[in-house]
Design a protein around this motif. Structure first.
Motif, PDB file in Angstrom:
ATOM      1  N   GLY A  40       0.780  -1.238   0.000  1.00 30.39           N
ATOM      2  CA  GLY A  40       0.000   0.000   0.000  1.00 30.39           C
ATOM      3  C   GLY A  40       0.806   1.279   0.000  1.00 30.39           C
ATOM      4  N   LEU A  84      -1.291  -8.299   0.121  1.00 29.70           N
ATOM      5  CA  LEU A  84      -2.506  -7.488   0.031  1.00 29.70           C
ATOM      6  C   LEU A  84      -3.134  -7.285   1.405  1.00 29.70           C
ATOM      7  N   ARG A 131      -3.787  -3.617   2.978  1.00 28.12           N
ATOM      8  CA  ARG A 131      -5.170  -3.197   3.227  1.00 28.12           C
ATOM      9  C   ARG A 131      -5.382  -2.865   4.697  1.00 28.12           C
ATOM     10  N   ASP A 132      -4.857  -3.685   5.578  1.00 27.53           N
ATOM     11  CA  ASP A 132      -4.988  -3.418   7.014  1.00 27.53           C
ATOM     12  C   ASP A 132      -4.271  -2.122   7.388  1.00 27.53           C
ATOM     13  N   THR A 157      -6.231   0.904   5.997  1.00 29.93           N
ATOM     14  CA  THR A 157      -7.498   1.040   6.714  1.00 29.93           C
ATOM     15  C   THR A 157      -7.271   1.644   8.090  1.00 29.93           C
ATOM     16  N   VAL A 206      -9.724   4.469   2.984  1.00 37.11           N
ATOM     17  CA  VAL A 206     -10.631   3.411   2.539  1.00 37.11           C
ATOM     18  C   VAL A 206     -11.325   3.803   1.237  1.00 37.11           C
ATOM     19  N   ARG A 242      -9.418   0.175  -4.071  1.00 39.18           N
ATOM     20  CA  ARG A 242      -9.897  -1.195  -4.253  1.00 39.18           C
ATOM     21  C   ARG A 242      -8.684  -2.120  -4.219  1.00 39.18           C
ATOM     22  N   TRP A 243      -8.893  -3.313  -3.661  1.00 39.33           N
ATOM     23  CA  TRP A 243      -7.814  -4.284  -3.510  1.00 39.33           C
ATOM     24  C   TRP A 243      -8.215  -5.571  -4.210  1.00 39.33           C
TER      25      TRP A 243
END
Length: 253
Positions: A77, A103, A107-108, A111, A116, A120-121
């Protein structure tokens, strides 16, 4: 000739030759192993300079407000976090990575930072991108192309899904220009880095592969030629830190 075994196609996995069909699985095992320590690994490999390289990469990308961008091999990310403020609320960043563990980490992390909306992941293979033609204004791939098995196939598919006038931006370790710096860099990569990997992540082998994969990656001019062959025009190369890394940019004409 009847009775003779067909020779199996091979490719490089670091400095080893492995069956072509096995490379994706082997690379996947490396990144599953290092996912939680990936930022540490980049800091050890680059003395922390990778953070500056990534900021510069996005700053010179030409990405604009409202653009739809695909960030390939973007699992942690880092690039997506830098791109999102640039594309704004009107734009979108799709983060694609072949490795689910990477991923999940990215994402974590984003977030937790409140990033957010507009992100998109998706798990995907760069050699067979699950998008229609002319889908993106830009594609970025930072420190990921060297791990792709069939780079020519991946570059051609990236060209396919870009909109006319869209751009591909590649940030990758490359060929160091200074002979003295090259010798120092080799010593760091092959003698010091695996020991640091064992010390900090209990994983010398993955770190050794990552260093070897850099040396097997095409140099600046070779990658430029591959992008031209894949259909990109106006391909430009910009060396950073004397060629330790390079930015390649090409356009879909």
């Amino acid at each position: 000739m009847a009775g003779m075994a067909t020779q199996e196609k091979t490719t490089h996995f670091g400095f080893r030759d492995v069956p072509l069909a096995d490379k994706q699985k082997l690379v996947g095992q490396v990144f599953t192993s290092v996912a939680r320590s990936y930022d540490l690994m980049n800091d050890l490999m680059s003395f922390g300079v990778h953070r500056l390289w990534k900021r510069h990469f996005v700053a010179v990308s030409g990405v604009r407000k409202g653009d739809r961008v695909l960030d390939l091999a973007g699992g942690t990310g880092d690039i997506a976090a830098l791109l999102k403020p640039v594309v704004g609320d009107e734009g979108e960043v799709v983060v694609g990575d072949i490795n689910a563990a990477m991923l999940g980490v990215g994402r974590d992390r984003l977030t937790d930072r409140g990033l957010v909306a507009g992100l998109r992941w998706a798990q995907m293979n760069a050699e067979a991108l699950p998008f229609p033609d002319n889908s993106f204004d830009a594609i970025t791939i930072a420190f990921g192309l060297r791990n792709v098995t069939d780079k020519d196939k991946a570059l051609a598919d990236m060209q396919r899904i870009l909109k006319p006038g869209g751009r591909l931006l590649v940030l990758e370790f490359s060929k160091v220009r200074s002979p003295l710096l090259s010798k120092l860099y080799d010593m760091h990569s092959f003698q010091i880095l695996p020991r640091l990997g064992r010390l900090f992540a209990n994983d010398a082998d993955s770190y050794r592969y990552l260093a070897e994969s850099i040396r097997k990656h095409p140099d600046q001019e070779t990658l430029k030629g591959m992008m031209i062959h894949a259909g990109f025009g106006h391909v430009e190369v910009r060396n950073l830190t004397d060629g330790i890394v390079a930015i390649h940019r090409g356009y879909k004409l």
